[in-house]
Motif scaffolding. Sequence first.
Motif, PDB file in Angstrom:
ATOM      1  N   GLY A 106       1.151  -1.131   0.479  1.00  9.52           N
ATOM      2  CA  GLY A 106       0.052  -0.551   0.182  1.00  9.52           C
ATOM      3  C   GLY A 106       0.567   0.957  -0.035  1.00  9.52           C
ATOM      4  N   PRO A 107       0.458   2.134   0.078  1.00  8.34           N
ATOM      5  CA  PRO A 107       0.846   3.437   0.126  1.00  8.34           C
ATOM      6  C   PRO A 107       2.221   3.903   1.123  1.00  8.34           C
ATOM      7  CG  PRO A 107      -1.332   3.940  -0.514  1.00  8.34           C
ATOM      8  CD  PRO A 107      -1.150   2.277  -0.349  1.00  8.34           C
ATOM      9  N   GLY A 108       1.562   3.773   2.150  1.00 11.31           N
ATOM     10  CA  GLY A 108       2.686   3.501   3.794  1.00 11.31           C
ATOM     11  C   GLY A 108       3.933   2.760   2.850  1.00 11.31           C
ATOM     12  N   ASP A 109       3.801   1.190   2.146  1.00 10.01           N
ATOM     13  CA  ASP A 109       4.642   0.308   2.401  1.00 10.01           C
ATOM     14  C   ASP A 109       6.257   1.481   1.136  1.00 10.01           C
ATOM     15  OD1 ASP A 109       3.842  -1.666   3.682  1.00 10.01           O
ATOM     16  OD2 ASP A 109       2.292  -1.964   2.009  1.00 10.01           O
ATOM     17  N   LEU A 110       5.415   1.657  -0.444  1.00  9.69           N
ATOM     18  CA  LEU A 110       6.080   2.273  -1.232  1.00  9.69           C
ATOM     19  C   LEU A 110       6.658   3.348  -0.533  1.00  9.69           C
ATOM     20  CD1 LEU A 110       3.310   1.637  -3.713  1.00  9.69           C
ATOM     21  CD2 LEU A 110       5.204   0.277  -3.646  1.00  9.69           C
ATOM     22  N   GLN A 111       5.776   4.088  -0.364  1.00  9.62           N
ATOM     23  CA  GLN A 111       6.604   5.621   0.456  1.00  9.62           C
ATOM     24  C   GLN A 111       7.785   5.244   0.972  1.00  9.62           C
ATOM     25  OE1 GLN A 111       3.272   8.272   2.196  1.00  9.62           O
ATOM     26  NE2 GLN A 111       2.207   7.974   0.272  1.00  9.62           N
ATOM     27  N   SER A 112       7.898   4.270   2.512  1.00  5.05           N
ATOM     28  CA  SER A 112       8.724   4.109   2.839  1.00  5.05           C
ATOM     29  C   SER A 112      10.002   3.150   1.749  1.00  5.05           C
ATOM     30  CB  SER A 112       8.402   3.164   3.960  1.00  5.05           C
ATOM     31  OG  SER A 112       9.781   2.534   4.374  1.00  5.05           O
ATOM     32  N   ALA A 113       9.471   2.252   0.899  1.00  4.82           N
ATOM     33  CA  ALA A 113      10.754   1.864   0.643  1.00  4.82           C
ATOM     34  C   ALA A 113      11.427   2.843  -1.112  1.00  4.82           C
ATOM     35  CB  ALA A 113      10.468   0.872  -0.457  1.00  4.82           C
ATOM     36  N   TYR A 114      10.729   4.033  -1.298  1.00  5.20           N
ATOM     37  CA  TYR A 114      11.356   4.667  -1.957  1.00  5.20           C
ATOM     38  C   TYR A 114      11.883   5.868  -1.271  1.00  5.20           C
ATOM     39  CZ  TYR A 114      10.633   1.018  -5.329  1.00  5.20           C
ATOM     40  OH  TYR A 114      10.418  -0.054  -5.778  1.00  5.20           O
ATOM     41  N   GLY A 115      11.878   5.994   0.067  1.00  2.00           N
ATOM     42  CA  GLY A 115      12.283   7.796   0.660  1.00  2.00           C
ATOM     43  C   GLY A 115      11.376   8.938   1.145  1.00  2.00           C
ATOM     44  N   LEU A 116       9.886   8.508   0.609  1.00  3.09           N
ATOM     45  CA  LEU A 116       9.252   9.476   0.264  1.00  3.09           C
ATOM     46  C   LEU A 116       7.844   9.491   1.144  1.00  3.09           C
ATOM     47  CD1 LEU A 116       8.647   7.875  -3.787  1.00  3.09           C
ATOM     48  CD2 LEU A 116       9.495   9.795  -2.625  1.00  3.09           C
ATOM     49  N   THR A 117       8.039   9.421   2.273  1.00  2.00           N
ATOM     50  CA  THR A 117       7.360   9.345   3.476  1.00  2.00           C
ATOM     51  C   THR A 117       7.042  11.005   3.654  1.00  2.00           C
ATOM     52  OG1 THR A 117       7.544   7.730   4.848  1.00  2.00           O
ATOM     53  CG2 THR A 117       6.438   8.227   5.842  1.00  2.00           C
ATOM     54  N   SER A 118       8.464  12.131   3.974  1.00  2.00           N
ATOM     55  CA  SER A 118       7.995  13.164   4.451  1.00  2.00           C
ATOM     56  C   SER A 118       7.738  13.848   3.325  1.00  2.00           C
ATOM     57  CB  SER A 118       9.303  13.514   4.496  1.00  2.00           C
ATOM     58  OG  SER A 118       9.006  14.793   5.074  1.00  2.00           O
ATOM     59  N   ALA A 119       7.746  13.738   2.005  1.00  2.00           N
ATOM     60  CA  ALA A 119       8.126  13.940   1.011  1.00  2.00           C
ATOM     61  C   ALA A 119       6.024  14.162   0.298  1.00  2.00           C
ATOM     62  CB  ALA A 119       8.423  14.127  -0.575  1.00  2.00           C
ATOM     63  N   ALA A 120       5.522  12.937   0.551  1.00  2.00           N
ATOM     64  CA  ALA A 120       4.140  12.341   0.614  1.00  2.00           C
ATOM     65  C   ALA A 120       3.380  13.090   0.970  1.00  2.00           C
ATOM     66  CB  ALA A 120       4.069  11.083   0.833  1.00  2.00           C
ATOM     67  N   ALA A 121       3.618  13.359   2.527  1.00  4.33           N
ATOM     68  CA  ALA A 121       3.316  14.005   3.332  1.00  4.33           C
ATOM     69  C   ALA A 121       2.684  15.623   3.041  1.00  4.33           C
ATOM     70  CB  ALA A 121       3.210  13.712   5.432  1.00  4.33           C
ATOM     71  N   SER A 122       4.115  16.818   2.436  1.00  3.83           N
ATOM     72  CA  SER A 122       3.842  17.227   2.288  1.00  3.83           C
ATOM     73  C   SER A 122       3.861  17.776   0.817  1.00  3.83           C
ATOM     74  CB  SER A 122       4.832  18.201   3.186  1.00  3.83           C
ATOM     75  OG  SER A 122       6.164  17.623   2.417  1.00  3.83           O
ATOM     76  N   ASN A 123       4.666  17.976  -0.309  1.00  5.46           N
ATOM     77  CA  ASN A 123       4.927  17.958  -1.378  1.00  5.46           C
ATOM     78  C   ASN A 123       3.622  17.599  -2.544  1.00  5.46           C
ATOM     79  OD1 ASN A 123       7.011  18.320  -0.490  1.00  5.46           O
ATOM     80  ND2 ASN A 123       8.172  17.332  -1.390  1.00  5.46           N
TER      81      ASN A 123
END
Length: 438
Positions: A106-123
Motif C-alpha cells: 500500500g501507500p505506506g509501504d511504497l513511500q517507505s521503500a522509496y524514501g518518500l514518506t516526508s515528501a508525500a505528506a507535504s509535497n
Amino acid sequence: MRTPPSDRTNRTAPRGRWHRVGSAAAATIALLFAGFGTAAHANAAASPTSPNVTWTRACAVPGKADEMACKALRVTGGLTAFQKARAEKDGIAPKAANAATPSGYGPGDLQSAYGLTSAAASNGSGETIAIVDAYNDPNAEADLATYRSYYGLPACTTANGCFKKVSQTGSSTSLPSSNTGWAEEISLDLDMASAICPNCNILLVEARSATMANLGTAVNEAVALGAKYVSNSYGGSESSADSSYDSSYFKHPGVAITVSAGDSGYGAEYPAASQYVTAVGGTALSRSSTSRGWTETVWKTSSTEGTGSGCSAYDTKPSWQTDTGCSKRTISDVAAVADPATGVSVYDSYGITAGWYTFGGTSASSPIIAGVYALAGTPSSGSYPAKFPYNAAGTSALNDVTSGNNGSCTTTYLCTAQSGYDGPTGWGTPEGVTAFTG
C-alpha cells in the motif's frame, strides 16, 4: 495520514524469507495453493520471491502493428511476498485475488521503500499527474475513492476539483467505449499515482483506442490541459514510424513523461524507446534487514516475462545517455517495483468481481515514477526530465540495483544488473526526490 491495517501488518512482519508457519496455517495455505492449478499464466515455478504466484495479463496482445498493449498483470493465485509475511505473523493465508482487504503493498509501504514518506505528506499540492490509457473505465472515480478512503488519503473527486476524466479530445461527456482489461490498467495507474503523491490532482485521459496515434493524441491533450507529469503504462513493437511519433506526441519540454519498459523480458519497446521519455524498468521489492529496510532485484519471472530493457532499433540516443553498448537509445533510465510476486494493492470493480487485487508489471512502476517527479516539483521550462536521474547518477539519491537479470544478451549490462547504470533498472530506484529535480 492514518496507518491502514494492511500497512501495519506489512511493517511489523518478519523480514527476510518466509519461515515455517504453524500446522493449521500450513494446512490452510496448502488448500489455497490447490485451487490455483489453472491460472492464465503458469509462472509458479519461476518466481524467486514467491514461487506459487500466478497471474494474468489485463490486456490482450495487440492484433496490429500500431496497437499498444497495457502492461498490467493481475495476480490470480498463490501467495505474494506480502501475504507470506502476513501468513507467518497472523497464522492465516489471505486470498490473492478479490480479497475483502488489500493483499499487496500500500501507500505506506511504497513511500517507505522509496524514501518518500516526508515528501508525500507535504509535497504535490497544485501539481497534476496525467494518466493516459485507452478506452473508458466507467467506475474509475468510484474505485479510486474506495482505494483512497481505505488508506486514509485525501478525497480526490470531480466535485472537489482533484479528479478529472476526459477523452483524447478533452471532452468529459463524449468518452470512448468501455473495456474491462484497460479498466484494470486504469485502476492500477490511478491508485499508484495516489499512493506516491496523495496531494496531487489526477487527470485521466482516455484514448479512443489503443493505437499509438490515439494514445499519442491523448498525451498531447494531457499536456494541453496543464499536466506536467504524464504516465503511460503501455507499449508495443518498435517501428520506423517511431521518430515521427517522438516529435508528434512525446517532445514536450518541461513535462516529465514516464513510460513502462515492458513485461516481456529483455528487448526494446516503444514508446519506452522514445528519447524524450523516462523509461521505467521493474524490480522485485522485498523487506530486508538492511538499514534501508528494503531490498530490490531485477524483476524476472521467466525468459519471456520480466522487465524490458535493451537497445532501440530506431530512436536517437539522447545526449545525456553515454553508455556504449547501444548506438541508439538504451532502455531503461530508472526503475520501481513491478514483480507481481511483490505486487501492489489495487481496488477494481469493472468487469470483474469488485474487490482488492494484487497487480504487478511495469504498469505499476511508470505511475510510481510519475508521482515521484510530481513530489519533486515542476520541471524547469525547456528541460527534459528524463535527464534528471543522470545528473544524480551514482549518488545516494538513487538505490542502485545490483542483482538479477531479465534474460540473455551479448552486452552484459543491457540485461544484467550491475553497480551503476544497467539496462533493466537504469540508474536505480528512488531514494527521495532529489534525483528527479532539475
